[in-house]
Structure formats: structure tokens, C-alpha cells
Design a protein around this motif. Structure first.
Motif, PDB file in Angstrom:
ATOM      1  N   LEU A   7     -10.162 -39.919  27.525  1.00  0.00           N
ATOM      2  CA  LEU A   7     -11.016 -40.153  28.694  1.00  0.00           C
ATOM      3  C   LEU A   7     -12.248 -40.973  28.307  1.00  0.00           C
ATOM      4  CD1 LEU A   7     -10.748 -36.539  30.119  1.00  0.00           C
ATOM      5  CD2 LEU A   7      -9.807 -38.615  31.183  1.00  0.00           C
ATOM      6  N   GLN A  10     -14.662 -39.622  25.824  1.00  0.00           N
ATOM      7  CA  GLN A  10     -14.019 -39.057  24.617  1.00  0.00           C
ATOM      8  C   GLN A  10     -13.802 -40.161  23.578  1.00  0.00           C
ATOM      9  OE1 GLN A  10     -10.484 -37.144  26.232  1.00  0.00           O
ATOM     10  NE2 GLN A  10     -11.618 -35.259  26.664  1.00  0.00           N
ATOM     11  N   PRO A 102     -10.916 -31.889  28.997  1.00  0.00           N
ATOM     12  CA  PRO A 102     -11.990 -32.629  29.670  1.00  0.00           C
ATOM     13  C   PRO A 102     -13.236 -31.760  29.877  1.00  0.00           C
ATOM     14  CG  PRO A 102      -9.898 -32.851  30.865  1.00  0.00           C
ATOM     15  CD  PRO A 102      -9.707 -31.768  29.834  1.00  0.00           C
TER      16      PRO A 102
END
Ligand code: DLZ
Length: 506
Positions: A7, A10, A102
Motif C-alpha cells: 500500500l 507501506q 493495513p
């Protein structure tokens, strides 16, 4: 065949999902409307993440990984994270997705609901795992950051002398509340000219998000780890020493003061929290940085930042809907840059518009304080902070706003509401001199709205706060005022709130 999801926040080469990657895995990264549009993010925030994602993807390819990257304008882009995983799974015949968990319940649920199996690995870029935080919180009557922070100091060994804190104290906050002087010689954070990748992203963001609040250009943030490391080095060498004493100060012409502006890079994964703290501790050990500055900085990261994440995951997915004070006024247009006569609000919002950044006291004691005093719906306040700040992700923003700033969680994060009259802003800033209101006026047409609303808030919520040891004494001051004065304050506050609701310039 397996997919590895990365993501936008990340972007760390030692991410748990990347550590699990095998040479034949496909790494999936996607610029998607569902993330970029879930709140109206500041254009600089979107540009920062897209540029950083593209550069991170290039670094992964250079290391030999296969990356399936979707740009926002790719016609095949399904425009959501689950959609992109399903599309890539179909393309490559993948049967398993590996992700790092997440930082938002919404996405955790979306991954869990995918029709193909998804393994969500712990995000071990944080010091405390969920289990560790839960164990720490278990059985405590009250959760307070200070105790958690001390455990993190012990765990990391940062600023520790054996089992004792360096300098004999855990916390040097009392040295760290100085107002700042205007100083032309103060170091400014490094500025980065957009390179070709960033320039292309800026054009895309300009075309796709023309109505989002916030200026896109000049865009001067770093967008890769090398740049982020330069910002870190510059901060340690030029600003950290003075960060401590002046961390709560606000100056009209200096949006950054001695602040590090490292939060965008740490929260997107370009810098690790520990390396940043270690650099500060090393600078102190080398005699270059005073202890109260190093300690104050390290506390923000291994204390406050970790604590916020712990609370977010401990409290569960309904946290952002909490509203114990029953506040329901709509977020007024001043938060989106509408004209205001309150100079402090104009400064904090104007700087947010220009840089997608404001420091913690501007967020807490100006825009946050005003929203709380004026009784604004905390969910709308939460969505505003999530949208406008370049470093904002729900795991850190929600506990700061719903908890610390708006007291909407009823005291899980803060032991008292962070409210103040105009005096605090006057003491810590140079804003009041240039204001149409008078901070010295407690009633009347030019009275600082913070003075009126402070008392109005306390009186409205007297039952809840009267016995609070940290704020209860204010009620004795209120009770000592003569009745006429109290009536005037409440009438002026009511008139102000009526004008605010009517959309007048306040
Ligand atoms: C904040 C954000 C934005 C604006 N855009 C994207 C995106 O297009 N693709 C992506 O992978 N991540 C994006 N992000 C970050 C996510 O919203 C973030 O990973 C979650 O909110 C969890 O912290």
C-alpha cells in the motif's frame, strides 16, 4: 502463484510482506480512486504518495522483483485495492495474496472479504505489536501514554543509562514550553525540486483533483528514501537542538520553526521510527543536542505515535463514530479556507492549505480547540484532519482527533479536554497582534471568540467535567464571576455560534 500487496504507506524495503516474498511472486501496487477519494485528500498528499509509490516500485524492480503497478490514469485500473488484487490474480492465476496489515479497519475488512485467501502479516515497523499493547493495557483502570512511553524507552534502550532514564528524568516537558522569537537565521527544512517522475504526478493530480482543498504547487517534499534521509540529517544537524524548548511555539511567518517535518516520511514507510530516534539519541550522546530536545523528539515517536496506534487498534472499528459530548454542528467553511477574522485560524488553515502541514500545537490548540469549543461534529473534524495533512492515516489521526483533540471518546486518550481561552494562543504565538479580535476582551463585539467559547463549552458540559481534577477548578472561577458578566459571556458566545452557523465571516 502469489501476489504481494504494497500500500501507499507501506514503502519500506523490510516490510513484513516483502520479507515473505519469493522470486516468482508478483508485487501489486496501485494508485486508486477509492483511496485517493475516500476523503478529499490535500493535492500535495496525493502527489507525495503517488510519486513515492512510483519510485519505490522502481527500486523494487531494480532489486529483481516483478511489480504490477497501476497508475491512476491506466484505463484498466479498477480503481480500488480489492479490485486491483482480483484483476492481477486473474491475470497471473494467483491463488493467494500476502499483505502487511493495513493501518485502517476499512482496508483490513476489505482484504478479509476478498474471495481469494489473504494472509495479513503483522506490521512490525511499529515497536509494540497489538498483543503487546493489549497486554500492557489489560487490567489498567486508566491508560496513560507516559507509562507506556517508559516501557518503550526500556524496550529500545533509547536515552537509557542502565535501567534509569538519562538525566534522571523520563520527561523534560517543563523545559519545553517556550514561545519563539522571530528569527531570520532559523534553519528551514530542505526543499526538493520535482524531478521527472514527480512532475508527471503533479500534472496528473492537478488534472484529476482540481477541486480538492490545498495548493499543489510549489511542491517541495522529498519523495524517496534518499531524500527523506537528507531531511533527517538536516534536522539533526540544524534544528533538533532547539526543537525541545520551542516545540509548542507558533509564529505567523514560520510554518516549520524547529519541527522535523519527518512525519510524512516515517508514516509512509520511507524512514523507520527507530532509525530516526537513534539518530537523535546519537546526536545527544555526541554532545550536539540538549537532552530535553532529544527526549521530547523521541517521546513523540516511540511514545505518542506508538500509543496512538495501540489505542486505535485496541478500541476497534467504531472508534471514529464516537461522540460522547453529542456535538453536531457542521464543520464551518473556515476550515476549507473561507475568510475569517480570527488570525490564528487563518494562519493555521492557510499554512495547511499551502503545505498540507501544521505542527501539533496548531492542530491541537488552534483548529482542534476551536472545533471542540464550538461543538463541531467530531466525525467531520476527523475527516478534515485525515484529508488535509500529508502525514495523516487513520491509525494515527483518529486517536489524535477523536480522542486527544475532541474528547469524543470520553477520555480514553486524554484525561481532560484540551480547551483553552485566547490566552494560551497569545502566550505561545505572535498571532493575536494581527487579529481583528482582542484577546484581552472577555466580552463585547471584539472579544476573542476563544474567550467566549471556552466558558460556554465548560458550562454546557459542567456535569461531565466539574469533578475532573485537571479542569474542575475552572468552575470555581466561573462561579466567582458576577452574574451579569456570566450572562454576557454566554449571550456573546451564543451570538457568535449563530453567526458561525449562518455562514457569516467570523
Ligand atoms: C492515502 C492514500 C492515498 C491518497 N492513495 C493511495 C493509493 O492510491 N493507493 C494506495 O495503495 N494507498 C493510498 N493511500 C494510503 C492508504 O489509504 C493507506 O494504506 C490506508 O489508509 C491504511 O493506512
Amino acid at each position: 502463484m502469489r501476489l504481494i500487496l504494497i500500500l501507499g504507506d507501506q514503502l519500506s524495503h523490510d516490510l513484513s510482506a516483502l520479507r515473505a516474498a519469493r522470486p516468482d511472486d508478483i508485487i501489486v501496487m496501485a494508485e486508486v480512486a477509492s483511496e485517493a477519494g475516500c476523503v478529499p485528500h490535500h493535492p500535495q498528499k496525493i502527489a507525495f504518495l503517488f510519486a513515492a509509490m512510483r519510485k519505490f516500485a522502481a527500486e523494487l524492480r531494480a532489486k529483481g522483483h516483478t511489480v504490477a503497478y497501476a497508475t491512476l490514469d491506466d484505463p484498466d485500473n479498477s480503481q480500488s485495492i480489492p479490485g486491483e488484487l482480483l484483476r492481477r490474480a486473474a491475470d497471473h492465476g494467483a491463488t493467494l495474496v500476502i499483505a502487511t496489515e493495513p493501518g485502517e479497519w476499512r482496508l483490513i475488512a476489505a482484504l478479509s472479504d476478498l474471495p481469494i485467501p489473504v494472509t495479513q502479516l503483522p506490521d512490525d515497523r511499529f515497536l509494540a505489536s497489538h498483543a503487546e499493547f493489549e497486554a500492557w493495557a489489560d487490567g489498567r483502570k486508566e491508560l496513560r501514554m507516559e507509562w507506556f512511553y517508559r516501557d518503550m524507552r526500556r524496550k529500545t534502550g533509547l536515552l537509557m543509562e542502565g535501567d534509569q532514564p538519562a538525566g534522571g528524568q523520563w520527561n523534560f516537558d517543563h523545559d519545553n514550553r517556550k514561545p519563539a522569537r522571530a528569527d531570520l537565521l532559523r534553519a528551514r527544512p530542505p526543499r526538493f525540486e520535482p524531478d521527472a517522475v514527480t512532475a508527471q504526478v503533479l500534472d496528473l493530480v492537478e488534472a484529476r483533483f482540481p477541486d480538492n482543498f490545498g495548493r499543489l504547487r510549489p511542491f517541495t517534499y522529498a519523495t524517496d528514501r534518499a531524500g527523506a534521509l537528507q531531511v533527517l540529517d538536516h534536522f539533526i544537524a540544524h534544528s533538533l537542538d532547539e526543537f525541545g524548548p520551542y516545540q509548542d511555539a507558533m509564529l505567523q511567518d514560520d510554518p516549520f520553526l524547529h519541527h522535523s517535518i519527518l512525519s510524512p516520511y516515517i508514516n509512509a514507510g520511507l524512514l523507520s521510527p527507530l532509525e530516526v530516534c537513534q539518530a537523535a539519541a546519537d546526536a545527544h550522546a555526541a554532545g550536539k543536542v540538549r537532552l530535553n530536545s532529544a527526549e521530547g523528539f523521541i517521546r513523540q515517536i516511540i511514545g505518542w505515535r506508538e500509543y496512538m496506534r495501540g489505542i486505535y487498534f485496541l478500541e476497534g472499528p467504531d472508534y471514529t463514530a464516537r461522540n460522547v459530548l453529542g456535538h453536531d454542528r457542521a464543520l464551518p467553511p473556515v476550515y476549507w479556507g473561507a475568510p475569517t477574522r480570527m488570525n490564528c485560524m487563518a494562519q493555521a488553515v492557510g499554512q495547511t492549505r499551502d503545505h498540507a502541514y501544521a505542527h501539533h500545537i496548531q492542530r491541537l490548540m488552534v483548529t482542534g480547540n476551536f472545533a471542540l469549543l464550538a461543538g463541531i461534529d467530531p466525525h467531520q473534524v476527523h475527516e478534515w484532519y485525515l484529508a488535509v495533512y500529508i502525514d495523516a492515516y487513520e491509525w494515527v489521526e483518529a486517536p489524535n482527533v477523536i480522542g486527544m483533540s475532541q474528547f469524543a471518546d470520553g477520555g480514553v486518550v486524554g484525561s481532560k479536554p484540551y480547551v483553552s481561552s485566547g490566552n494560551y494562543i497569545h502566550k505561545m504565538s505572535d498571532y493575536c497582534g494581527g487579529c481583528a479580535y482582542k484577546v484581552a476582551d472577555k466580552t463585547g463585539p471584539r472579544a476573542c471568540p476563544f474567550n467566549l467559547l471556552y466558558w460556554d463549552f465548560l458550562v454546557r458540559h459542567r456535569e461531565r467535567f466539574e469533578r475532573n481534577p485537571r479542569i474542575g477548578r475552572a468552575f470555581a472561577t466561573w462561579d466567582r464571576m458576577d452574574a451579569d458578566r456570566r450572562d454576557r459571556i454566554r449571550a456573546d458566545a451564543a451570538a457568535f455560534l449563530t453567526r458561525l452557523e449562518a455562514g457569516e465571516v467570523v
